[in-house]
Design a protein around this motif. Sequence first.
Motif, mmCIF file in Angstrom:
data_model
loop_
_atom_site.group_PDB
_atom_site.id
_atom_site.type_symbol
_atom_site.label_atom_id
_atom_site.label_comp_id
_atom_site.label_asym_id
_atom_site.label_seq_id
_atom_site.Cartn_x
_atom_site.Cartn_y
_atom_site.Cartn_z
ATOM 1 N N HIS A 105 59.736 14.504 11.173
ATOM 2 C CA HIS A 105 58.978 13.263 11.008
ATOM 3 C C HIS A 105 58.773 12.677 12.387
ATOM 4 O O HIS A 105 59.742 12.313 13.066
ATOM 5 C CB HIS A 105 59.730 12.280 10.100
ATOM 6 N N ARG A 106 57.513 12.658 12.807
ATOM 7 C CA ARG A 106 57.151 12.185 14.141
ATOM 8 C C ARG A 106 57.958 12.882 15.226
ATOM 9 O O ARG A 106 58.464 12.242 16.152
ATOM 10 C CB ARG A 106 57.271 10.680 14.230
ATOM 11 N N GLY A 107 58.130 14.191 15.066
ATOM 12 C CA GLY A 107 58.794 15.009 16.066
ATOM 13 C C GLY A 107 60.307 15.081 15.946
ATOM 14 O O GLY A 107 60.947 15.844 16.660
ATOM 15 N N ILE A 108 60.916 14.321 15.054
ATOM 16 C CA ILE A 108 62.375 14.314 14.889
ATOM 17 C C ILE A 108 62.744 15.161 13.682
ATOM 18 O O ILE A 108 62.163 15.013 12.611
ATOM 19 C CB ILE A 108 62.899 12.873 14.721
ATOM 20 N N ASP A 109 63.729 16.039 13.853
ATOM 21 C CA ASP A 109 64.155 16.923 12.764
ATOM 22 C C ASP A 109 64.814 16.107 11.658
ATOM 23 O O ASP A 109 65.795 15.414 11.878
ATOM 24 C CB ASP A 109 65.136 17.963 13.289
ATOM 25 N N VAL A 110 64.237 16.193 10.451
ATOM 26 C CA VAL A 110 64.776 15.504 9.274
ATOM 27 C C VAL A 110 65.018 16.502 8.143
ATOM 28 O O VAL A 110 65.024 16.131 6.974
ATOM 29 C CB VAL A 110 63.849 14.355 8.797
ATOM 30 N N THR A 111 65.241 17.750 8.509
ATOM 31 C CA THR A 111 65.443 18.800 7.508
ATOM 32 C C THR A 111 66.554 18.428 6.537
ATOM 33 O O THR A 111 66.424 18.642 5.330
ATOM 34 C CB THR A 111 65.757 20.145 8.190
ATOM 35 N N ASP A 112 67.646 17.877 7.040
ATOM 36 C CA ASP A 112 68.795 17.521 6.193
ATOM 37 C C ASP A 112 69.082 16.021 6.209
ATOM 38 O O ASP A 112 70.206 15.605 5.940
ATOM 39 C CB ASP A 112 70.035 18.282 6.671
#
Length: 133
Positions: A105-112
């Motif tokens: 989300h907007r370049g930040i990993d939010v996979t978990d």
Amino acid sequence: RGVTPKISQAKVTVADTDMTDVRVAPLQMVRGRGRLVIDAPDRGALDLSLVRISAFPDPIDGNPGPQQPGIVRPDLTFEFATWPQPARIQVRIDAPGWTVKAVRHRGIDVTDTPIDFTAGKDITGLEVVIGRP
């Protein structure tokens, strides 16, 4: 059909007190928008209609009901609807041999990590990276 539903819910806990002016108002669904990222050589090998992207409540407690998953368009963009709540991006690929490599989300990993879907504020800038293992 074709109309985004509205729901209302409330969790009220009262102990030894009368409550007045309690109001339950309808909730509007929040839109999530983004794009699918696939390596160019693999793009033609996947039927995009087999990919569904949605939000899954996290935590599940208080879940107001079903989500509306999005289908990936030919230009690799997607849009889905969810209820205002913290939720993780959920990706379903109904084709063998594909995996989710990252969700950002907007370049930040939010996979978990859950994203806070807030009433009245659509979420944009989602990227779902998929590929072959």
